[in-house]
Scaffold this motif. Structure first.
Motif, PDB file in Angstrom:
ATOM      1  N   HIS A  82      22.861 -14.058  -4.867  1.00  0.00           N
ATOM      2  CA  HIS A  82      21.488 -14.492  -4.654  1.00  0.00           C
ATOM      3  C   HIS A  82      21.164 -15.733  -5.481  1.00  0.00           C
ATOM      4  O   HIS A  82      20.173 -16.415  -5.200  1.00  0.00           O
ATOM      5  CB  HIS A  82      20.501 -13.374  -5.015  1.00  0.00           C
TER       6      HIS A  82
ATOM      7  N   ILE B  78      15.082 -13.036  -9.630  1.00  0.00           N
ATOM      8  CA  ILE B  78      15.605 -12.372  -8.441  1.00  0.00           C
ATOM      9  C   ILE B  78      15.322 -10.876  -8.509  1.00  0.00           C
ATOM     10  O   ILE B  78      14.876 -10.256  -7.533  1.00  0.00           O
ATOM     11  CB  ILE B  78      17.124 -12.608  -8.305  1.00  0.00           C
TER      12      ILE B  78
ATOM     13  N   LEU C 213      24.001  -9.183  -8.053  1.00  0.00           N
ATOM     14  CA  LEU C 213      23.039 -10.139  -7.507  1.00  0.00           C
ATOM     15  C   LEU C 213      23.454 -11.600  -7.643  1.00  0.00           C
ATOM     16  O   LEU C 213      22.683 -12.482  -7.255  1.00  0.00           O
ATOM     17  CB  LEU C 213      21.673  -9.950  -8.195  1.00  0.00           C
TER      18      LEU C 213
END
Length: 258
Positions: free
Chosen positions: A41, A125, A38
């Protein structure tokens, strides 16, 4: 011998064993899979991610809480200027921070990089992704309930899949079954399930491959499928020539030569 490290004496020439032992003695830097999956992100570039991993390693392995740009340049492909730029960006994005640590051995306060902001942003996130997943699952379950209520045939097919698989089908699998039913006669969907089970292939990917083959050949009924299978077997039997035993060939050759 390198200071501060455990080094083993190896048998002469045993390079593989030496490497394997040193690999274990040097330790491992654990990088969370969520972070690797991730980090984009978080607006972290690949260069910045490598830098974060090296910062983690230096803290864990060498207890270096605030490594210099030159020390980081030695273990990356980035030069000192580039490293300083990436460090500044990580600090500006509030992914990284500099905080105070207490060293019990030296009884002093030390400055060092802090990964707590990174983990806080990562958790945000992760939470937003989980919320979307939960909402999507809820919508799919509600959709399944409505479809089963409006179409007893759909409900029977879902039940057949769950019985053969020995478990409830997931919302995503329900969506896949719905797509098959929209593209094919429901009877053919059950036939694809039957064939997959007979071959011991209890997975949706295999069933999808069967259905794709039927669609590619424009087969829309069981009769057409059975006829296609029969033709396929016939073609394969024609193309298969019986193999002559090599010993028999040798014997025939000697008879002709004698």
């Amino acid at each position: 011998m390198m200071s501060g490290r455990t080094v083993k004496r190896y048998r002469e020439g045993n390079i593989t064993a030496a490497f394997g032992t040193d690999l274990l003695l040097q330790g491992i830097t654990a990088v969370p899979n969520l972070l690797l999956r991730l980090y984009r992100h978080l607006d972290i570039t690949d260069e910045e991610m490598i830098l974060l991993i090296q910062l983690l390693r230096l803290q864990i392995e060498e207890k270096n809480l605030l490594p210099s740009a030159s020390a980081l340049a030695e273990c990356t492909s980035q030069d000192v200027t580039r490293i300083q730029q990436n460090l500044n960006r990580l600090l500006e994005k509030e992914v990284l921070a500099v905080t105070q640590y207490y060293d019990e051995n030296k009884d002093q306060i030390l400055s060092g990089y802090d990964f707590e902001p990174l983990l806080e942003k990562l958790s945000e996130i992760w939470a937003s992704i989980r919320v979307r997943e939960i909402e999507r699952t809820r919508c799919l379950l509600e959709k399944r309930t409505r479809m089963e209520a409006n179409s007893p045939e759909f409900a029977l097919i879902i039940k057949a899949f769950e019985q053969e698989f020995g478990r409830p089908v997931s919302p995503m699998e329900v969506e896949q079954i719905q797509q098959w039913i929209e593209e094919l006669n429901p009877t053919l969907v059950l036939e694809a399930l039957r064939r997959a089970v007979l071959r011991g292939k209890h997975n949706f990917k295999y069933i999808d491959s069967i259905i794709l083959e039927w669609k590619k050949n424009n087969l829309q009924t069981l009769e057409e499928i059975n006829a296609y299978d029969a033709q396929f077997k016939k073609r394969r039997s024609k193309n298969t020539t019986p193999k002559v035993d090599e010993r028999k060939k040798a014997l025939l050759k000697t008879l002709y030569l004698s």
